[in-house]
Each structure stands twice: as structure tokens, then as C-alpha cells.
Design a protein around this motif. Structure first.
Motif, PDB file in Angstrom:
ATOM      1  N   GLN A  30       0.822  -1.201   0.000  1.00  0.00           N
ATOM      2  CA  GLN A  30       0.000   0.000   0.000  1.00  0.00           C
ATOM      3  C   GLN A  30       0.867   1.267   0.000  1.00  0.00           C
ATOM      4  O   GLN A  30       1.992   1.275   0.525  1.00  0.00           O
ATOM      5  CB  GLN A  30      -0.927   0.011   1.216  1.00  0.00           C
ATOM      6  CG  GLN A  30      -1.927  -1.132   1.280  1.00  0.00           C
ATOM      7  CD  GLN A  30      -1.387  -2.364   1.997  1.00  0.00           C
ATOM      8  OE1 GLN A  30      -0.177  -2.523   2.157  1.00  0.00           O
ATOM      9  NE2 GLN A  30      -2.279  -3.224   2.447  1.00  0.00           N
ATOM     10  N   ASP A  31       0.326   2.330  -0.572  1.00  0.00           N
ATOM     11  CA  ASP A  31       0.967   3.648  -0.580  1.00  0.00           C
ATOM     12  C   ASP A  31       0.379   4.447   0.577  1.00  0.00           C
ATOM     13  O   ASP A  31      -0.755   4.929   0.505  1.00  0.00           O
ATOM     14  CB  ASP A  31       0.695   4.330  -1.931  1.00  0.00           C
ATOM     15  CG  ASP A  31       1.262   5.742  -2.003  1.00  0.00           C
ATOM     16  OD1 ASP A  31       2.006   6.142  -1.077  1.00  0.00           O
ATOM     17  OD2 ASP A  31       0.949   6.450  -2.986  1.00  0.00           O
ATOM     18  N   VAL A  32       1.144   4.582   1.653  1.00  0.00           N
ATOM     19  CA  VAL A  32       0.647   5.256   2.856  1.00  0.00           C
ATOM     20  C   VAL A  32       0.818   6.758   2.689  1.00  0.00           C
ATOM     21  O   VAL A  32       1.934   7.274   2.637  1.00  0.00           O
ATOM     22  CB  VAL A  32       1.386   4.767   4.116  1.00  0.00           C
ATOM     23  CG1 VAL A  32       0.858   5.494   5.348  1.00  0.00           C
ATOM     24  CG2 VAL A  32       1.226   3.256   4.271  1.00  0.00           C
ATOM     25  N   ARG A  33      -0.328   7.478   2.613  1.00  0.00           N
ATOM     26  CA  ARG A  33      -0.298   8.915   2.377  1.00  0.00           C
ATOM     27  C   ARG A  33      -0.278   9.743   3.658  1.00  0.00           C
ATOM     28  O   ARG A  33       0.158  10.896   3.640  1.00  0.00           O
ATOM     29  CB  ARG A  33      -1.515   9.323   1.529  1.00  0.00           C
ATOM     30  CG  ARG A  33      -1.538   8.715   0.125  1.00  0.00           C
ATOM     31  CD  ARG A  33      -0.366   9.231  -0.716  1.00  0.00           C
ATOM     32  NE  ARG A  33      -0.360   8.699  -2.074  1.00  0.00           N
ATOM     33  CZ  ARG A  33      -0.932   9.289  -3.127  1.00  0.00           C
ATOM     34  NH1 ARG A  33      -1.610  10.426  -2.960  1.00  0.00           N
ATOM     35  NH2 ARG A  33      -0.850   8.749  -4.313  1.00  0.00           N
ATOM     36  N   ALA A  34      -0.733   9.171   4.771  1.00  0.00           N
ATOM     37  CA  ALA A  34      -0.727   9.913   6.038  1.00  0.00           C
ATOM     38  C   ALA A  34      -1.048   8.960   7.180  1.00  0.00           C
ATOM     39  O   ALA A  34      -1.632   7.899   6.991  1.00  0.00           O
ATOM     40  CB  ALA A  34      -1.738  11.060   6.011  1.00  0.00           C
ATOM     41  N   ILE A  35      -0.636   9.378   8.388  1.00  0.00           N
ATOM     42  CA  ILE A  35      -0.970   8.687   9.633  1.00  0.00           C
ATOM     43  C   ILE A  35      -1.851   9.611  10.457  1.00  0.00           C
ATOM     44  O   ILE A  35      -1.565  10.808  10.586  1.00  0.00           O
ATOM     45  CB  ILE A  35       0.298   8.337  10.444  1.00  0.00           C
ATOM     46  CG1 ILE A  35       1.238   7.437   9.642  1.00  0.00           C
ATOM     47  CG2 ILE A  35      -0.072   7.683  11.771  1.00  0.00           C
ATOM     48  CD1 ILE A  35       0.680   6.071   9.338  1.00  0.00           C
ATOM     49  N   LEU A  36      -2.919   9.058  11.034  1.00  0.00           N
ATOM     50  CA  LEU A  36      -3.751   9.833  11.942  1.00  0.00           C
ATOM     51  C   LEU A  36      -3.312   9.545  13.371  1.00  0.00           C
ATOM     52  O   LEU A  36      -3.406   8.417  13.843  1.00  0.00           O
ATOM     53  CB  LEU A  36      -5.230   9.459  11.799  1.00  0.00           C
ATOM     54  CG  LEU A  36      -5.879   9.515  10.425  1.00  0.00           C
ATOM     55  CD1 LEU A  36      -7.386   9.285  10.559  1.00  0.00           C
ATOM     56  CD2 LEU A  36      -5.600  10.826   9.734  1.00  0.00           C
ATOM     57  N   ASP A  37      -2.808  10.573  14.046  1.00  0.00           N
ATOM     58  CA  ASP A  37      -2.482  10.472  15.471  1.00  0.00           C
ATOM     59  C   ASP A  37      -2.573  11.870  16.048  1.00  0.00           C
ATOM     60  O   ASP A  37      -1.692  12.711  15.817  1.00  0.00           O
ATOM     61  CB  ASP A  37      -1.096   9.879  15.684  1.00  0.00           C
ATOM     62  CG  ASP A  37      -0.811   9.615  17.164  1.00  0.00           C
ATOM     63  OD1 ASP A  37      -1.470  10.243  18.019  1.00  0.00           O
ATOM     64  OD2 ASP A  37       0.059   8.790  17.477  1.00  0.00           O
ATOM     65  N   ARG A  38      -3.623  12.115  16.793  1.00  0.00           N
ATOM     66  CA  ARG A  38      -3.858  13.470  17.301  1.00  0.00           C
ATOM     67  C   ARG A  38      -2.770  13.922  18.259  1.00  0.00           C
ATOM     68  O   ARG A  38      -2.555  15.126  18.434  1.00  0.00           O
ATOM     69  CB  ARG A  38      -5.236  13.544  17.966  1.00  0.00           C
ATOM     70  CG  ARG A  38      -5.456  12.587  19.092  1.00  0.00           C
ATOM     71  CD  ARG A  38      -6.868  12.723  19.686  1.00  0.00           C
ATOM     72  NE  ARG A  38      -7.898  12.237  18.806  1.00  0.00           N
ATOM     73  CZ  ARG A  38      -8.395  10.996  18.840  1.00  0.00           C
ATOM     74  NH1 ARG A  38      -7.917  10.116  19.724  1.00  0.00           N
ATOM     75  NH2 ARG A  38      -9.342  10.634  18.020  1.00  0.00           N
ATOM     76  N   ASP A  39      -2.042  12.969  18.872  1.00  0.00           N
ATOM     77  CA  ASP A  39      -0.963  13.340  19.785  1.00  0.00           C
ATOM     78  C   ASP A  39       0.322  13.713  19.058  1.00  0.00           C
ATOM     79  O   ASP A  39       1.190  14.368  19.636  1.00  0.00           O
ATOM     80  CB  ASP A  39      -0.658  12.180  20.742  1.00  0.00           C
ATOM     81  CG  ASP A  39      -1.719  12.023  21.817  1.00  0.00           C
ATOM     82  OD1 ASP A  39      -2.633  12.869  21.880  1.00  0.00           O
ATOM     83  OD2 ASP A  39      -1.642  11.046  22.586  1.00  0.00           O
ATOM     84  N   ARG A  40       0.474  13.247  17.810  1.00  0.00           N
ATOM     85  CA  ARG A  40       1.710  13.487  17.051  1.00  0.00           C
ATOM     86  C   ARG A  40       1.486  14.422  15.869  1.00  0.00           C
ATOM     87  O   ARG A  40       2.381  14.574  15.034  1.00  0.00           O
ATOM     88  CB  ARG A  40       2.262  12.165  16.518  1.00  0.00           C
ATOM     89  CG  ARG A  40       2.502  11.076  17.562  1.00  0.00           C
ATOM     90  CD  ARG A  40       3.782  11.292  18.309  1.00  0.00           C
ATOM     91  NE  ARG A  40       4.169  10.098  19.056  1.00  0.00           N
ATOM     92  CZ  ARG A  40       5.195  10.042  19.885  1.00  0.00           C
ATOM     93  NH1 ARG A  40       5.927  11.129  20.088  1.00  0.00           N
ATOM     94  NH2 ARG A  40       5.507   8.922  20.522  1.00  0.00           N
TER      95      ARG A  40
END
Length: 366
Positions: A30-40
Motif C-alpha cells: 500500500q501507498d501510505v499517504r498519512a498517519i492519523l495520530d492526534r498526539d503526534r
């Protein structure tokens, strides 16, 4: 699932407690376009994990959608808490992904398709909710058919959960292929299924059918390869997960075992009142429990040294672990899995009839 443009949800867990996210990032197509982490939010993946493709870390799916200019195919749930529940704080992001036309892929025990609100929203927007932990509906008890497949079978087993059995399995397959061995990965957990695009989620299968679910996978691919590396789960002495471990051990009828351990760990992860046993005891336990079904042996060890900063100290830890396990060992991430494959091959596993015949002819010519 391969070649998708994805966002991975890992709120408050990236990277240390986002095993699924890291597994997909390291080994998936997969092509990972973003990570969701409200702390980071505001950081980048490279600020925390140096050996995977970089991507922004953002607060919400809306931010990820904007950062990717709308070019997204799916949202993956990249964390799997104990018990596999759905955190309601994720709902806004999941709904936003559906409304943006993205599929949602989840490895939770909580099935998104059984959530009436999410299922209705997905139907409205014509997207799929993929619950990878939902087993096939035609599973049954094992018959012993794993012992009849053409391929040799190696199973990764652990001293504990979360010691790197999936990582070791994938690294072994890669190193074996580099050596010209026709090897394949057999996934048994949600992350492995997300990476490979197939498999049975063994920890969700009815207990009577656990061994049969493993057997079904081996029968499906066992005549197409010379070596199958089955992803182990849990530990044979884990107070919560030992049943899954035993089911995979017996269902795979493995010809060889690779014992996985985390350097420095002394208690069971998440159950710290239970101490780990000495490594030689695990060797005896796994071999002894497997023996009535199929005689096998620990042929190699995989030591996870991610918490050992110094390379020399890590090498010493690997050497000590190899002595305790009575087999060659390596950290498959830090060192590569070549020494582990050496142990597998030295045990006579993964070698096709054609390769063996060629080796015999070479010896006769010398």
C-alpha cells in the motif's frame, strides 16, 4: 488491498503501540499517504520510525484528505487494543473516510459491518467496510491434511505475544526467496492478512475449528511452494492466548519451529504478574506439545533487539539466546534472517526435490 493509497488511523499509539500500522508500512504494497495520530499531529513518520516510507502525521481524516489532494482509496485501522474494541473517538474519522468515498479496512474484533450507522453510511456512499478478522464461514475441524502437503512447513512460535513473530515470518520468507527457495507466508493475524491480502484470522475462529482453519490455508497453497512459513500467535503459556497458539501448532503440523523472543523481556506483555519461563523450557514445551501430532524441533531463533541500543550488546544478546535455544539465531530486522534460514535449510527444510538432486550431483562431481 495492494497498491491502495491509504491513510492509517493510529491515534495516541504511533509508533510504539501501533503494531498493525508499522507492519503494513514495512511489508505491505500500500501507498501510505498519512498517519492519523492526534498526539503526534505536525510530526512526520521519519521523526519516529527511520526505516519506512515517510508520510505526514495529521490530526484528522479531513487533514489527511487535504494533504493527499483527495487521492485516497482507503482508511486502515492501524491499532488493535487488547480485546479488539472500537474506540468511539475514532468514529468521526471513520465516517469522514466513508463520506469521502474511501473503503475502511479493520482488524478489530468489533466488526464495522455490524455497526448499523457505519454500515448504512457505507451503503449510501458505495464503499466497502472490510473486517479482516471475520473468518470464513465454511471452516471445520482439522483432518491431519497438513501432513500431506508437498511443502515443508515452518512455524514461528513465541515466548510471549508481541515479540515479532509476524515480522520474523516475513523476513524469513524474504531471505529464503533471496536464496532461491520457493517460500510463501501464511498469515494468521489481522496485520498479516492486511499485508498479504488473504488468510484466516485464527484468534476469531471457533475453538474446535482453529486447527482446521490453519490446515485449510496450508492445503490451499501447500502444493505450490517448497517452504511455507506460518505466522504464529501468542505463546503456549500465555494466560489469555495459549489456546490460539496450540491450535496453530497442531493445525500446521510444522516440520520446524522458529522460536521468537524479545530481548530483556521478563514478564508477559500486558500480564506482568506472570513471569516468562527460561528459554530452554519453551523449546521443550513447544517440541513436546507438538510431538503427539507431528514430531518437530526448534531449528532457529529470532530475537527482537529493538530495545537494545548498542549493536555489540545486541549481538551478545543474540548469541546468548542462540545458546539457550540450542539453534542458530538472529535479529531478523537488525541482522537479516540469513542465519535463521541457515537453520531451516540445515534441518533439511525448504529444499525441493530438484534442488536436492542438483546438490547431490554437485557433491558426486567433487
Amino acid at each position: 488491498m495492494s497498491d491502495e493509497r491509504i491513510v492509517i488511523l493510529a491515534h495516541e499509539k504511533f509508533p510504539e503501540r501501533a503494531k498493525t500500522a508499522l507492519g503494513v508500512m514495512r511489508y505491505g504494497d500500500q501507498d501510505v499517504r498519512a498517519i492519523l495520530d492526534r498526539d503526534r499531529a505536525g510530526d512526520r513518520v521519519s521523526d519516529h520510525v527511520p526505516d519506512v516510507a515517510d508520510a505526514p502525521i495529521v490530526e484528522s481524516f479531513a487533514d489527511a484528505h487535504a494533504a493527499a489532494d483527495g487521492a485516497l482509496d482507503a482508511l486502515y485501522i492501524g491499532i488493535a487494543p487488547i480485546g479488539g474494541g472500537f474506540d468511539e473517538s475514532w468514529r468521526d474519522d471513520v465516517e469522514a473516510a466513508i463520506e469521502a468515498g474511501c473503503d475502511v479496512v479493520s482488524g478489530l474484533h468489533y466488526f464495522l459491518n455490524e455497526d448499523d450507522e457505519l454500515a448504512a453510511l457505507a451503503d449510501e456512499h458505495g464503499v466497502d467496510l472490510v473486517d479482516v478478522r471475520e473468518p470464513d464461514d465454511d471452516l471445520t475441524v482439522a483432518t491431519g491434511a497438513s501432513g500431506d502437503v508437498d511443502a515443508d512447513v515452518v512455524l514461528t512460535v513465541g515466548t510471549d505475544c508481541s515479540v515479532g513473530k509476524m515480522t520474523a515470518s516475513l523476513e524469513i520468507v524474504s531471505a529464503a526467496r533471496d536464496r532461491g527457495i520457493d517460500a510463501a507466508f501464511v498469515p494468521t493475524g489481522q496485520t498479516g492478512i492486511m499485508i498479504a491480502g488473504w488468510g484466516n484470522p485464527i484468534d476469531r475462529v471457533v475453538s474446535d475449528f482453529t486447527a482446521g482453519a490453519v490446515e485449510d490455508m496450508l492445503v490451499e497453497v501447500g502444493d505450490d511452494h517448497d517452504l511455507l512459513v506460518v505466522e504464529g500467535q501468542g505463546s503456549i503459556v500465555h494466560p489469555a492466548y495459549s489456546a490460539v497458539t496450540c491450535g496453530i501448532l497442531h493445525g500446521s503440523m510444522a516440520d520446524g519451529l522458529v522460536l521468537c523472543h524479545a530481548a530483556g523481556r521478563e514478564a508477559i506483555h500486558g500480564y506482568e504478574s506472570f513471569d516468562l519461563r527460561p528459554v530452554p523450557e519453551y523449546v521443550d514445551l513447544y517440541e513436546g506439545l507438538a510431538d503427539p501430532i507431528n514430531e518437530t524441533a526448534v531449528v532457529a531463533g529470532a530475537l527482537n533487539t529493538k530495545d537494545v541500543a548498542d549493536d555489540e550488546a545486541a549481538a551478545d544478546a543474540v548469541a546468548s539466546f542462540a545458546d539457550d535455544a540450542g539453534a542458530p539465531a538472529a535479529d531478523p530486522v537488525r541482522d537479516g534472517a540469513e542465519a535463521i534460514v541457515d537453520g531451516i535449510v540445515d534441518a533439511g527444510l525448504g529444499i525441493s526435490d530438484e534442488s536436492a538432486a542438483s546438490a547431490d550431483e554437485g557433491s558426486a562431481d567433487e
